[in-house]
Design a protein around this motif. Sequence first.
Motif, PDB file in Angstrom:
ATOM      1  N   TYR A 235       0.777  -0.767   0.087  1.00 28.81           N
ATOM      2  CA  TYR A 235      -0.343  -0.025   0.463  1.00 28.81           C
ATOM      3  C   TYR A 235       0.804   1.170   0.086  1.00 28.81           C
ATOM      4  O   TYR A 235       0.498   2.590   0.061  1.00 28.81           O
ATOM      5  CB  TYR A 235      -0.859  -0.485   0.984  1.00 28.81           C
ATOM      6  CG  TYR A 235      -0.525   0.185   2.586  1.00 28.81           C
ATOM      7  CD1 TYR A 235      -0.014   1.414   2.843  1.00 28.81           C
ATOM      8  CD2 TYR A 235      -0.144  -0.638   3.771  1.00 28.81           C
ATOM      9  CE1 TYR A 235       0.443   2.181   4.252  1.00 28.81           C
ATOM     10  CE2 TYR A 235       0.415  -0.651   4.694  1.00 28.81           C
ATOM     11  CZ  TYR A 235       0.618   0.520   5.490  1.00 28.81           C
ATOM     12  OH  TYR A 235       1.202   0.612   5.995  1.00 28.81           O
ATOM     13  N   ILE A 238       0.806   2.816  -3.400  1.00 23.17           N
ATOM     14  CA  ILE A 238       0.045   3.443  -3.355  1.00 23.17           C
ATOM     15  C   ILE A 238      -0.315   4.891  -3.265  1.00 23.17           C
ATOM     16  O   ILE A 238      -0.849   5.783  -3.557  1.00 23.17           O
ATOM     17  CB  ILE A 238      -1.251   3.020  -3.355  1.00 23.17           C
ATOM     18  CG1 ILE A 238      -1.596   1.529  -3.615  1.00 23.17           C
ATOM     19  CG2 ILE A 238      -2.138   3.390  -3.573  1.00 23.17           C
ATOM     20  CD1 ILE A 238      -2.541   0.395  -3.061  1.00 23.17           C
ATOM     21  N   PHE A 239       0.552   5.265  -2.083  1.00 20.76           N
ATOM     22  CA  PHE A 239       0.989   6.061  -1.826  1.00 20.76           C
ATOM     23  C   PHE A 239       1.414   7.231  -1.765  1.00 20.76           C
ATOM     24  O   PHE A 239       1.270   8.478  -2.347  1.00 20.76           O
ATOM     25  CB  PHE A 239       1.463   5.923  -0.325  1.00 20.76           C
ATOM     26  CG  PHE A 239       1.745   6.972   0.564  1.00 20.76           C
ATOM     27  CD1 PHE A 239       1.087   7.533   0.957  1.00 20.76           C
ATOM     28  CD2 PHE A 239       3.034   7.640   1.382  1.00 20.76           C
ATOM     29  CE1 PHE A 239       1.543   9.845   2.005  1.00 20.76           C
ATOM     30  CE2 PHE A 239       3.461   8.330   2.086  1.00 20.76           C
ATOM     31  CZ  PHE A 239       2.883   9.492   2.028  1.00 20.76           C
ATOM     32  N   ALA A 243      -1.035   8.455  -4.188  1.00 20.66           N
ATOM     33  CA  ALA A 243      -2.004   9.202  -3.774  1.00 20.66           C
ATOM     34  C   ALA A 243      -1.249  10.345  -3.531  1.00 20.66           C
ATOM     35  O   ALA A 243      -2.002  11.699  -3.410  1.00 20.66           O
ATOM     36  CB  ALA A 243      -1.900   9.089  -1.896  1.00 20.66           C
ATOM     37  N   SER A 467      -4.464   5.602   1.576  1.00 16.52           N
ATOM     38  CA  SER A 467      -3.810   4.209   1.117  1.00 16.52           C
ATOM     39  C   SER A 467      -4.078   3.010   1.353  1.00 16.52           C
ATOM     40  O   SER A 467      -4.297   1.831   1.042  1.00 16.52           O
ATOM     41  CB  SER A 467      -2.639   4.666   0.462  1.00 16.52           C
ATOM     42  OG  SER A 467      -1.952   5.910   0.009  1.00 16.52           O
ATOM     43  N   CYS A 468      -3.890   2.438   2.411  1.00 14.83           N
ATOM     44  CA  CYS A 468      -3.631   1.449   3.799  1.00 14.83           C
ATOM     45  C   CYS A 468      -5.808   1.054   3.717  1.00 14.83           C
ATOM     46  O   CYS A 468      -5.529  -0.093   3.403  1.00 14.83           O
ATOM     47  CB  CYS A 468      -3.101   1.320   4.629  1.00 14.83           C
ATOM     48  SG  CYS A 468      -3.497   3.086   6.039  1.00 14.83           S
TER      49      CYS A 468
END
Length: 528
Positions: A235, A238-239, A243, A467-468
Amino acid sequence: MNDSVQRKCHVLLGMNLVLLLVLLWQFYPVSSDRAQSHYVTSQAASIAISKIRYGLYDGYIGYRNVLKELLKIEGDNDRGIPISRINQAMRRAVNLDDAASGGKHWMPCLPTWSDFVSAAFFIFKINVKSLFYFYMLLLVISLGAFIAAFRRNPESLYLSLMVIITFIVVVNSPAMMTMTRVSHRFWTYLAIIPAFHIAITFMEDQERTRWRLIGVLIQSAILVFIIHCRNVAIYEFIFLFVAVPAYLLIMHAVRSRGVSALIPFIRKHRVWPLVVVLICFAVITVYAKVRLHPDYWRIKTGYPFWHMIYISLSAHPDACSKYGICAFSDAEAYKFVEKKMGTRFDDRIWNDLTIGVNPRRARFIVFFSPVYSDILRSEVLRIIREDPGFFLSSFYYKMSRFPAIYWVGCEGVGGYVSPVHVLYNGSLSLFGLRWILILMAAGGFCLAKRSSWWFGNLSIAMLMFVSCFAMLMVAYPHYSTIMDPAFTLTLVMYIIVSALLYYLGAAVWNGGRKIKRSTQKNGFPNVK
């Protein structure tokens, strides 16, 4: 940097170090502590011992005789086993007369876990406490690199202070203490500071220097190592890659009232930190592929994705009546696959899973058989196709469960900020640690206050939470699966509380001064 800012940085640095010592003191293991020990962690420890003690460098496999000694202490599941008992088994495992005589075992479930254990055993010694020591070593290195890079930036030192405070709160939470502090689930927290370091460097409009590059390289190495050992930490990608860039682009569009200045925006933000992360990730991925034993290539698995998606549907109140998914339990998926295959999971299957047989020769291994994955994937896709409303609404019910589990916990286990939290209802409260943390948070904000950067710190913490939390949507909210969203949400809460306390205190102070001036002007006695 002027003297005032320098003094603030020195004070914030001191506060960081004091709270880090508190965290190390609380985290330091004693013989009465408990550690998780189930078949996966036992297999990882067996591979590490086979490598370090008996020289078996054969691609994530270990000696079965070593594993048998470690499996003799099974039975306590997630509640953990006293580390003194595990160390007894490890002492037996490192003193075998003929470790190779029983043959080798494989680890079809996440064999890279063994790299974390191997590193801990190699740096320290073959002992459960070494996992504690290695964990704290990585945390200290990442915090040290962060503080060294931003030692002249009070806003960033305030963020690291909030992270350490959150660590202290979460480490003492009922949910964490139940899962034990050397649980593999706890490893993902080591990726948080490195991700913040890389994100801030990416967001800043500053030139690359040798020391900045070294700092990002250290943090990238830690980040990708944690993702390598515990893939749930993905994740953080993703961050960093979704994000944060999206947030910067939106803020840029708001300020410029459009995206016409997109090229200057791209030039402004230095992408080299993200490039360093990708290079490190590529290196460790190639390493894992090269080191993996050829037999592992013969088995493909969909775990945990399709298994977790299937049982997570139990969050929907109609899941039991519609599809027979009546509880968040592995047994629900087993039961469904048994029905489809027309067979039962017998002792031989569990034996295969436990002793880690060669995947090429295994008749059937729960989670890891392509048949198991295919059956669950087909069922989930059927539900999506025939009942999309049910599937989509299941995400709503998952999200709605999160606050209660975060606050009070589930299954008789407290949450992360629940009333039974050790800081609020235990021996630590005698020392007023909760108030010390709150006051230090407010003091850190006072030293670093600048509304724009306070909002920046809050935003970056919120982006990590989102994100998480997005990753959590493929799972079922449970005290053991919300660890990362719980940590980042606690961080967000402390950042908000620190600002509220500061402005509340400032309002009271200014109000008192106005009252004093008013009484003096109207001839009342001085208010002291």
